[in-house]
Design a protein around this motif. Sequence first.
Motif, PDB file in Angstrom:
ATOM      1  N   ARG A 100       3.188  -6.907   6.618  1.00 47.37           N
ATOM      2  CA  ARG A 100       2.526  -5.793   7.307  1.00 47.37           C
ATOM      3  C   ARG A 100       3.554  -4.719   7.658  1.00 47.37           C
ATOM      4  NH1 ARG A 100      -2.030  -6.475   5.301  1.00 47.37           N
ATOM      5  NH2 ARG A 100      -2.956  -8.479   5.695  1.00 47.37           N
ATOM      6  N   LEU A 101       3.101  -3.484   7.739  1.00 45.19           N
ATOM      7  CA  LEU A 101       3.994  -2.357   8.011  1.00 45.19           C
ATOM      8  C   LEU A 101       4.774  -2.515   9.307  1.00 45.19           C
ATOM      9  CD1 LEU A 101       1.858   0.661   6.797  1.00 45.19           C
ATOM     10  CD2 LEU A 101       3.762  -0.453   5.648  1.00 45.19           C
ATOM     11  N   GLN A 102       4.155  -3.086  10.310  1.00 39.10           N
ATOM     12  CA  GLN A 102       4.837  -3.299  11.580  1.00 39.10           C
ATOM     13  C   GLN A 102       6.043  -4.233  11.387  1.00 39.10           C
ATOM     14  OE1 GLN A 102       2.338  -4.845  14.704  1.00 39.10           O
ATOM     15  NE2 GLN A 102       3.751  -4.198  16.290  1.00 39.10           N
ATOM     16  N   GLY A 103       5.865  -5.288  10.595  1.00 35.74           N
ATOM     17  CA  GLY A 103       6.965  -6.199  10.293  1.00 35.74           C
ATOM     18  C   GLY A 103       8.048  -5.532   9.472  1.00 35.74           C
ATOM     19  N   ALA A 142       3.476   6.472   5.660  1.00 36.60           N
ATOM     20  CA  ALA A 142       2.379   5.662   6.203  1.00 36.60           C
ATOM     21  C   ALA A 142       1.982   6.148   7.590  1.00 36.60           C
ATOM     22  CB  ALA A 142       2.798   4.189   6.250  1.00 36.60           C
ATOM     23  N   MET A 143       2.975   6.492   8.404  1.00 41.35           N
ATOM     24  CA  MET A 143       2.688   6.999   9.752  1.00 41.35           C
ATOM     25  C   MET A 143       1.976   8.342   9.686  1.00 41.35           C
ATOM     26  SD  MET A 143       6.341   5.871  11.417  1.00 41.35           S
ATOM     27  CE  MET A 143       6.140   6.688  12.982  1.00 41.35           C
ATOM     28  N   ALA A 144       2.376   9.175   8.739  1.00 40.15           N
ATOM     29  CA  ALA A 144       1.717  10.482   8.568  1.00 40.15           C
ATOM     30  C   ALA A 144       0.279  10.310   8.107  1.00 40.15           C
ATOM     31  CB  ALA A 144       2.499  11.329   7.555  1.00 40.15           C
ATOM     32  N   ALA A 183       0.807  -1.216   0.000  1.00 40.89           N
ATOM     33  CA  ALA A 183       0.000   0.000   0.000  1.00 40.89           C
ATOM     34  C   ALA A 183       0.849   1.279   0.000  1.00 40.89           C
ATOM     35  CB  ALA A 183      -0.932   0.008   1.206  1.00 40.89           C
ATOM     36  N   PHE A 184       2.114   1.177   0.416  1.00 35.93           N
ATOM     37  CA  PHE A 184       2.961   2.369   0.530  1.00 35.93           C
ATOM     38  C   PHE A 184       4.292   2.263  -0.204  1.00 35.93           C
ATOM     39  CE2 PHE A 184       0.042   2.688   4.065  1.00 35.93           C
ATOM     40  CZ  PHE A 184      -0.338   4.017   4.002  1.00 35.93           C
ATOM     41  N   MET A 185       4.567   1.123  -0.840  1.00 35.86           N
ATOM     42  CA  MET A 185       5.850   0.961  -1.532  1.00 35.86           C
ATOM     43  C   MET A 185       5.940   1.906  -2.730  1.00 35.86           C
ATOM     44  SD  MET A 185       5.439  -2.678  -3.456  1.00 35.86           S
ATOM     45  CE  MET A 185       4.357  -2.884  -4.860  1.00 35.86           C
ATOM     46  N   PHE A 194      10.408  -0.403  -0.515  1.00 36.51           N
ATOM     47  CA  PHE A 194       9.799   0.194   0.662  1.00 36.51           C
ATOM     48  C   PHE A 194      10.917   0.761   1.515  1.00 36.51           C
ATOM     49  CE2 PHE A 194       8.139   0.168   4.995  1.00 36.51           C
ATOM     50  CZ  PHE A 194       6.939   0.843   4.827  1.00 36.51           C
ATOM     51  N   SER A 195      10.913   2.083   1.668  1.00 35.78           N
ATOM     52  CA  SER A 195      12.000   2.755   2.384  1.00 35.78           C
ATOM     53  C   SER A 195      11.517   3.311   3.713  1.00 35.78           C
ATOM     54  CB  SER A 195      12.550   3.894   1.529  1.00 35.78           C
ATOM     55  OG  SER A 195      11.575   4.918   1.419  1.00 35.78           O
ATOM     56  N   ARG A 196      12.463   3.817   4.477  1.00 34.93           N
ATOM     57  CA  ARG A 196      12.111   4.482   5.731  1.00 34.93           C
ATOM     58  C   ARG A 196      11.189   5.672   5.454  1.00 34.93           C
ATOM     59  NH1 ARG A 196      16.688   4.078  10.162  1.00 34.93           N
ATOM     60  NH2 ARG A 196      17.346   1.944   9.759  1.00 34.93           N
ATOM     61  N   ALA A 197      11.425   6.358   4.331  1.00 33.37           N
ATOM     62  CA  ALA A 197      10.566   7.488   3.963  1.00 33.37           C
ATOM     63  C   ALA A 197       9.137   7.020   3.709  1.00 33.37           C
ATOM     64  CB  ALA A 197      11.122   8.197   2.729  1.00 33.37           C
ATOM     65  N   ASP A 198       8.969   5.832   3.108  1.00 28.12           N
ATOM     66  CA  ASP A 198       7.629   5.278   2.884  1.00 28.12           C
ATOM     67  C   ASP A 198       6.954   4.951   4.213  1.00 28.12           C
ATOM     68  OD1 ASP A 198       7.800   5.381   0.046  1.00 28.12           O
ATOM     69  OD2 ASP A 198       8.932   3.501   0.055  1.00 28.12           O
TER      70      ASP A 198
END
Length: 157
Positions: free
Chosen positions: A113-116, A149-151, A9-11, A141-145
């Motif tokens: 999952r994003l948590q993983g 997702a957190m934002a 969903a965020f990659m 999928f990077s730290r910026a991604d």
Amino acid sequence: MVQSQPVQAFMTTPVQFVRPDTPLTEVIRTLNACHISGLAVCDHQDRLLGEIGAKDLMVRESGLEPGPYMVFLDSVIYLRNPLRWEREVHQALGETAGDVMNRSPHTCTPTLRLQGAAALLHDAGTERLFVVEKGELIGVFSRADLIRAMAAEAGAT
């Protein structure tokens, strides 16, 4: 909750990549032009072989340090792992992406999952995970991604 969403969903797609024979000058230009910190290195069948990032290029620019050593009976004994030293010499003298790349890129599946993914990024100390499905590189999928997702989660509340 965003944490339960998959990496997919965020990659970021499409994945920026270079070939092993790509000159380092072109790698640097691509990193700069795309405003990214790393690239996939793929063969001519577009299979992921490794990754090259700013960290890999730093060895070349910073020079080599011989590391700790001791002198014993007129001999110099280096106290550093010889395999690591050999890799750093190869990186410092390399001219292509294949010479300098990290041959063990961190990967994940699109359904992770994003948590993983956050745990993998943290535990491996890496900037990015290459998203692979059925052997095919489909995203990164990077730290910026993860921050994006957190934002998105923070904006939703």
